[in-house]
Motif scaffolding. Sequence first.
Motif, PDB file in Angstrom:
ATOM      1  N   GLU A  44      33.983  40.862  27.032  1.00 27.72           N
ATOM      2  CA  GLU A  44      35.310  40.360  26.832  1.00 27.72           C
ATOM      3  C   GLU A  44      35.814  39.070  27.854  1.00 27.72           C
ATOM      4  O   GLU A  44      35.498  38.652  29.130  1.00 27.72           O
ATOM      5  N   VAL A  45      36.682  37.896  27.507  1.00 32.40           N
ATOM      6  CA  VAL A  45      36.807  37.107  28.327  1.00 32.40           C
ATOM      7  C   VAL A  45      39.028  37.424  28.518  1.00 32.40           C
ATOM      8  O   VAL A  45      39.446  37.193  27.751  1.00 32.40           O
ATOM      9  N   VAL A  46      39.203  37.135  30.061  1.00 33.62           N
ATOM     10  CA  VAL A  46      40.307  37.326  29.950  1.00 33.62           C
ATOM     11  C   VAL A  46      41.120  36.124  30.918  1.00 33.62           C
ATOM     12  O   VAL A  46      39.725  36.044  32.166  1.00 33.62           O
ATOM     13  N   SER A  47      41.708  35.915  31.148  1.00 34.52           N
ATOM     14  CA  SER A  47      42.863  34.614  31.802  1.00 34.52           C
ATOM     15  C   SER A  47      43.632  35.305  32.879  1.00 34.52           C
ATOM     16  O   SER A  47      44.353  36.279  32.564  1.00 34.52           O
ATOM     17  N   VAL A  48      44.037  34.977  33.996  1.00 35.44           N
ATOM     18  CA  VAL A  48      44.535  35.039  34.888  1.00 35.44           C
ATOM     19  C   VAL A  48      45.314  33.590  34.976  1.00 35.44           C
ATOM     20  O   VAL A  48      44.937  32.772  35.932  1.00 35.44           O
ATOM     21  N   ILE A  49      46.448  33.283  35.113  1.00 34.83           N
ATOM     22  CA  ILE A  49      47.058  32.829  35.634  1.00 34.83           C
ATOM     23  C   ILE A  49      48.700  33.093  36.483  1.00 34.83           C
ATOM     24  O   ILE A  49      48.993  34.062  36.664  1.00 34.83           O
ATOM     25  N   GLY A  50      48.997  31.717  36.865  1.00 36.82           N
ATOM     26  CA  GLY A  50      49.983  32.156  37.791  1.00 36.82           C
ATOM     27  C   GLY A  50      50.695  30.435  38.642  1.00 36.82           C
ATOM     28  O   GLY A  50      49.276  29.426  38.314  1.00 36.82           O
ATOM     29  N   ALA A  51      51.707  30.451  38.967  1.00 37.41           N
ATOM     30  CA  ALA A  51      51.810  28.863  40.070  1.00 37.41           C
ATOM     31  C   ALA A  51      50.978  29.692  41.364  1.00 37.41           C
ATOM     32  O   ALA A  51      50.814  30.108  41.636  1.00 37.41           O
ATOM     33  N   ASN A  52      50.670  27.963  42.169  1.00 35.93           N
ATOM     34  CA  ASN A  52      50.132  28.274  43.391  1.00 35.93           C
ATOM     35  C   ASN A  52      50.852  29.769  44.326  1.00 35.93           C
ATOM     36  O   ASN A  52      52.495  29.909  44.456  1.00 35.93           O
ATOM     37  N   GLY A  53      50.289  30.218  45.309  1.00 32.05           N
ATOM     38  CA  GLY A  53      50.450  31.317  46.068  1.00 32.05           C
ATOM     39  C   GLY A  53      50.814  32.396  45.451  1.00 32.05           C
ATOM     40  O   GLY A  53      51.032  33.608  45.794  1.00 32.05           O
ATOM     41  N   ALA A  54      50.663  32.595  44.063  1.00 34.75           N
ATOM     42  CA  ALA A  54      50.317  33.750  43.366  1.00 34.75           C
ATOM     43  C   ALA A  54      49.841  34.696  43.544  1.00 34.75           C
ATOM     44  O   ALA A  54      50.026  36.064  43.020  1.00 34.75           O
ATOM     45  N   GLY A  55      48.429  34.910  44.012  1.00 35.20           N
ATOM     46  CA  GLY A  55      47.429  35.501  44.251  1.00 35.20           C
ATOM     47  C   GLY A  55      45.793  35.407  43.600  1.00 35.20           C
ATOM     48  O   GLY A  55      45.608  36.521  43.654  1.00 35.20           O
ATOM     49  N   LYS A  56      46.164  34.682  43.119  1.00 38.68           N
ATOM     50  CA  LYS A  56      44.931  33.856  41.861  1.00 38.68           C
ATOM     51  C   LYS A  56      43.593  34.425  42.499  1.00 38.68           C
ATOM     52  O   LYS A  56      42.741  35.221  42.553  1.00 38.68           O
ATOM     53  N   THR A  57      43.743  33.350  43.817  1.00 41.70           N
ATOM     54  CA  THR A  57      42.603  33.203  44.201  1.00 41.70           C
ATOM     55  C   THR A  57      42.227  34.664  45.239  1.00 41.70           C
ATOM     56  O   THR A  57      40.603  35.254  45.429  1.00 41.70           O
ATOM     57  N   THR A  58      43.225  34.644  45.909  1.00 42.20           N
ATOM     58  CA  THR A  58      43.190  36.482  46.655  1.00 42.20           C
ATOM     59  C   THR A  58      42.326  37.166  45.901  1.00 42.20           C
ATOM     60  O   THR A  58      42.288  37.689  45.951  1.00 42.20           O
ATOM     61  N   LEU A  59      42.852  37.902  44.085  1.00 45.86           N
ATOM     62  CA  LEU A  59      42.113  38.265  43.429  1.00 45.86           C
ATOM     63  C   LEU A  59      40.873  38.001  43.440  1.00 45.86           C
ATOM     64  O   LEU A  59      40.518  38.950  43.439  1.00 45.86           O
ATOM     65  N   MET A  60      40.282  36.896  43.583  1.00 42.61           N
ATOM     66  CA  MET A  60      39.175  36.731  43.092  1.00 42.61           C
ATOM     67  C   MET A  60      38.081  36.773  44.440  1.00 42.61           C
ATOM     68  O   MET A  60      37.189  37.208  44.006  1.00 42.61           O
ATOM     69  N   ARG A  61      38.550  36.656  45.321  1.00 42.20           N
ATOM     70  CA  ARG A  61      38.428  36.628  46.595  1.00 42.20           C
ATOM     71  C   ARG A  61      38.192  38.355  46.821  1.00 42.20           C
ATOM     72  O   ARG A  61      36.631  38.283  47.708  1.00 42.20           O
ATOM     73  N   SER A  62      39.022  38.985  46.116  1.00 44.27           N
ATOM     74  CA  SER A  62      38.496  40.362  46.664  1.00 44.27           C
ATOM     75  C   SER A  62      37.475  41.010  45.912  1.00 44.27           C
ATOM     76  O   SER A  62      37.345  41.728  46.045  1.00 44.27           O
ATOM     77  N   VAL A  63      37.226  40.302  43.972  1.00 41.25           N
ATOM     78  CA  VAL A  63      36.474  41.041  43.556  1.00 41.25           C
ATOM     79  C   VAL A  63      35.283  41.402  43.732  1.00 41.25           C
ATOM     80  O   VAL A  63      34.815  41.906  43.785  1.00 41.25           O
ATOM     81  N   SER A  64      35.061  39.318  44.588  1.00 37.88           N
ATOM     82  CA  SER A  64      33.550  39.207  44.816  1.00 37.88           C
ATOM     83  C   SER A  64      33.392  39.205  46.388  1.00 37.88           C
ATOM     84  O   SER A  64      32.038  38.780  46.609  1.00 37.88           O
TER      85      SER A  64
END
Length: 246
Positions: A44-64
């Motif tokens: 599956e291809v899932v997209s994650v969107i949100g404004a700056n500071g929404a937590g997107k990069t933190t999510l990626m850092r947590s998974v990796s």
Amino acid sequence: MRDFPLKTGSNAGQNTLLDIRNLDAHYGDFQALYGLSLRVQAGEVVSVIGANGAGKTTLMRSVSGLMRNQAEQVVWKGREIGALRADQIAALGIALVPEGRLLFASLSVEENLIIGGQMKRKGPWTLQRLYRLFPILQERRNVPATALSGGQQQMVAIGRALMSNPELLLMDEISLGLAPVIIKSIYEALPSITGEGLAAVIVEQDIAKALAVSSRVYCLQEGRVSLEGASSEVPRDAISRAYFGV
């Protein structure tokens, strides 16, 4: 809307690869994610969107594994991995294309790519295949990676991740700061990357592109999931409300 259609594997929607369960994440006393839950199925291809500071990069850092969490908050193919190191998670089949690329400045393009294969995971991605996908990298394989243009550096970062032959590719802000023509070329390469069933999570601020390349979308706002749905079905006004909180 789907200018760049991507295929999903035949088992998409049946087998859960990644299951994030009530994830909290902190930088010291600052809490960046609040009880966030998200799933990615095989192929599956899932997209994650949100404004700056929404937590997107933190999510990626947590998974990796770049941020350590409670073991049970990140589950990979039924195994709790939230407390594992980044190298352990990479060995399981999760690869990150980080925001800002983070290439090794002292190494050539080809040396950066080779480093991506150090896990020795079996799979379809080789130097030769990457060079067919991004021919400019073969032309410049002996050039220091950070001497390339921003778009070419992003190709190296994507190639380095693919060289680990992952089952899940995390792509954090792959179009950030790039010229439109380069963004177009990278997105046009995505079907070749995911066409054999590789699952992907694509973090993107461009809502139209995020919806175009994914089967499902999550919108984050202030560290929480504010919207989740099928990319082709979520109304744009609902996305605007979830994105901007209005």
